[in-house]
Design an enzyme around this catalytic site. Structure first.
Site, mmCIF file in Angstrom:
data_model
loop_
_atom_site.group_PDB
_atom_site.id
_atom_site.type_symbol
_atom_site.label_atom_id
_atom_site.label_comp_id
_atom_site.label_asym_id
_atom_site.label_seq_id
_atom_site.Cartn_x
_atom_site.Cartn_y
_atom_site.Cartn_z
ATOM 1 N N CYS A 242 -1.130 7.353 -2.888
ATOM 2 C CA CYS A 242 -1.570 6.553 -1.757
ATOM 3 C C CYS A 242 -2.309 7.372 -0.710
ATOM 4 O O CYS A 242 -2.931 6.819 0.185
ATOM 5 C CB CYS A 242 -0.389 5.831 -1.110
ATOM 6 S SG CYS A 242 0.776 6.923 -0.285
ATOM 7 N N ARG B 117 -8.694 8.362 2.777
ATOM 8 C CA ARG B 117 -9.576 7.271 2.359
ATOM 9 C C ARG B 117 -10.481 6.847 3.504
ATOM 10 O O ARG B 117 -11.699 6.687 3.333
ATOM 11 C CB ARG B 117 -8.726 6.087 1.890
ATOM 12 C CG ARG B 117 -9.484 4.760 1.812
ATOM 13 C CD ARG B 117 -8.545 3.596 1.585
ATOM 14 N NE ARG B 117 -7.597 3.407 2.671
ATOM 15 C CZ ARG B 117 -7.862 2.743 3.792
ATOM 16 N NH1 ARG B 117 -9.070 2.230 3.991
ATOM 17 N NH2 ARG B 117 -6.943 2.588 4.714
ATOM 18 N N ARG B 118 -9.886 6.637 4.675
ATOM 19 C CA ARG B 118 -10.681 6.221 5.830
ATOM 20 C C ARG B 118 -11.630 7.327 6.270
ATOM 21 O O ARG B 118 -12.805 7.082 6.542
ATOM 22 C CB ARG B 118 -9.752 5.840 6.984
ATOM 23 C CG ARG B 118 -9.007 4.528 6.771
ATOM 24 C CD ARG B 118 -7.947 4.320 7.825
ATOM 25 N NE ARG B 118 -7.290 3.024 7.690
ATOM 26 C CZ ARG B 118 -6.039 2.771 8.034
ATOM 27 N NH1 ARG B 118 -5.288 3.751 8.543
ATOM 28 N NH2 ARG B 118 -5.517 1.568 7.890
ATOM 29 N N ARG C 291 -0.096 5.721 17.933
ATOM 30 C CA ARG C 291 -1.514 5.894 17.620
ATOM 31 C C ARG C 291 -2.423 5.312 18.708
ATOM 32 O O ARG C 291 -3.388 5.942 19.136
ATOM 33 C CB ARG C 291 -1.820 5.284 16.253
ATOM 34 C CG ARG C 291 -1.082 5.994 15.130
ATOM 35 C CD ARG C 291 -1.450 5.455 13.761
ATOM 36 N NE ARG C 291 -0.597 6.044 12.728
ATOM 37 C CZ ARG C 291 -0.989 6.324 11.492
ATOM 38 N NH1 ARG C 291 -2.225 6.074 11.119
ATOM 39 N NH2 ARG C 291 -0.157 6.841 10.629
ATOM 40 N N ARG D 215 -0.362 10.939 12.713
ATOM 41 C CA ARG D 215 0.702 10.110 12.164
ATOM 42 C C ARG D 215 1.421 9.438 13.317
ATOM 43 O O ARG D 215 1.222 9.773 14.469
ATOM 44 C CB ARG D 215 1.694 10.940 11.341
ATOM 45 C CG ARG D 215 1.168 11.302 9.947
ATOM 46 C CD ARG D 215 2.305 11.713 9.036
ATOM 47 N NE ARG D 215 3.253 10.624 8.870
ATOM 48 C CZ ARG D 215 4.558 10.802 8.675
ATOM 49 N NH1 ARG D 215 5.080 12.007 8.655
ATOM 50 N NH2 ARG D 215 5.357 9.758 8.526
ATOM 51 N N LYS E 133 0.823 -1.214 0.000
ATOM 52 C CA LYS E 133 0.000 0.000 0.000
ATOM 53 C C LYS E 133 0.860 1.268 0.000
ATOM 54 O O LYS E 133 0.375 2.343 -0.343
ATOM 55 C CB LYS E 133 -0.963 0.014 1.188
ATOM 56 C CG LYS E 133 -0.323 0.180 2.540
ATOM 57 C CD LYS E 133 -1.368 0.148 3.635
ATOM 58 C CE LYS E 133 -0.774 0.345 5.016
ATOM 59 N NZ LYS E 133 -0.144 1.661 5.189
ATOM 60 N N ASP E 134 2.132 1.147 0.404
ATOM 61 C CA ASP E 134 3.039 2.298 0.411
ATOM 62 C C ASP E 134 3.801 2.447 -0.903
ATOM 63 O O ASP E 134 4.503 3.443 -1.101
ATOM 64 C CB ASP E 134 4.071 2.169 1.540
ATOM 65 C CG ASP E 134 3.438 2.232 2.918
ATOM 66 O OD1 ASP E 134 2.383 2.881 3.059
ATOM 67 O OD2 ASP E 134 3.998 1.625 3.847
#
Length: 294
Positions: free
Chosen positions: A236, A125-126, A149, A143, A77-78
């Protein structure tokens, strides 16, 4: 000796170890070489402000091209969708569960969070898909690594965070998940939970070594997802979700692809199916259909 390059984070090391152990089981000697990346050096600034797509992979690719390492392990995904001359993805191993998860205070699920609750996520996206659910919660950009997180939830800075389930699984931290999000609610990032093992395109010896690690079904699925992303000309950090799966159709295996595209007035969601052996065409077709509906 195979020189394996990886980012320095705990998750990247866990992913590199999976690949290294798989190669060792095949009888190869592997040396793991940690490499600093721009994304790891700056853990505060938004991704788009420090280079966007590729901040986690450019240093690894430079090391490959300079022959300082033989392979690099990436979170797919990166990885930018544009090819890099001289490099190729030699293997895409079997994918972990690609879904997103919620880690919330007091063991709450997404539907149980009160209106006005603050959800931390660094992914547009989320945020776009959560907003489209109309739950009255608010997403805020964050981040940092998994510890950082989840620490924001424990400290009360946010009520919940959304993370990739695969990362927590690889770190042995699934017990902290309060809900696994259904893709009907939130489609994952294209390529999420899959690893890409990159090498030099002309290195036939390494390509031969990596071949047994490649999973054709995972490669077909993530190829379709990443082609959708590439066709939408999105990086991305764009509000694009995608998930493809090889399923049993009436005439045998087929590829089923779902896509989501965030817009100012909401999120467009569409799906399509096609042959497993042509994931590129399927990704393009669904991307064009999404664009036509916007």
């Amino acid at each position: 000796m195979i020189r394996l390059g990886t980012r320095r984070s705990a998750l990247a090391n866990a992913q590199a170890t999976l690949v290294a152990d798989a190669l060792r089981k095949l009888g190869h000697e592997v040396e793991v070489i940690p490499i600093a990346t721009t994304g790891d050096a700056d853990k505060v600034s938004p991704v788009e402000q420090i280079g966007g797509t590729g901040i986690y992979v450019s240093s690894l690719r430079d090391a490959l091209l300079a022959n300082e390492i033989d392979i690099a392990v990436h979170s797919l995904k990166d990885l930018p969708t544009a090819p890099v001359e001289g490099l190729t993805i030699g293997a895409i191993p079997v994918r972990e569960d690609p879904r997103d998860v919620l880690v919330a205070r007091d063991g709450l699920t997404l539907g149980e969070l009160p209106r006005g609750a603050l959800i931390g996520t660094g992914a547009p996206r989320r945020a776009a898909q959560i907003d489209a659910l109309g739950l009255g919660v608010e997403c805020t950009g964050i981040r940092g690594n998994v510890d950082t997180r989840i620490g924001m939830v424990k400290s009360g800075k946010v009520d919940a965070v959304i993370l990739a389930r695969a990362g927590l699984a690889r770190l042995g931290r699934l017990a902290e998940v309060t809900e696994t999000l259904d893709p009907i609610q939130v489609l994952p990032s294209p390529g999420q939970a899959a690893l890409g093992v990159e090498c030099r395109a002309g290195d036939t010896e390494i390509l031969s070594v990596l071949a047994p690690l490649d999973d054709p079904a995972t490669r077909a699925a993530v190829t379709a997802e990443r082609q959708l992303l590439a066709t939408l000309e999105a990086g991305c950090t764009a509000p694009v979700g995608a998930l493809a799966e090889v399923v049993e159709g009436e005439d045998g295996p087929e590829l089923w692809l779902r896509g989501a595209l965030g817009q100012d007035d909401g999120v467009r969601r569409l799906s399509a199916n096609g042959p497993v052996d042509d994931p590129v065409a399927l990704g393009k077709a669904l991307a064009y259909e999404l664009l036509e509906r916007t």
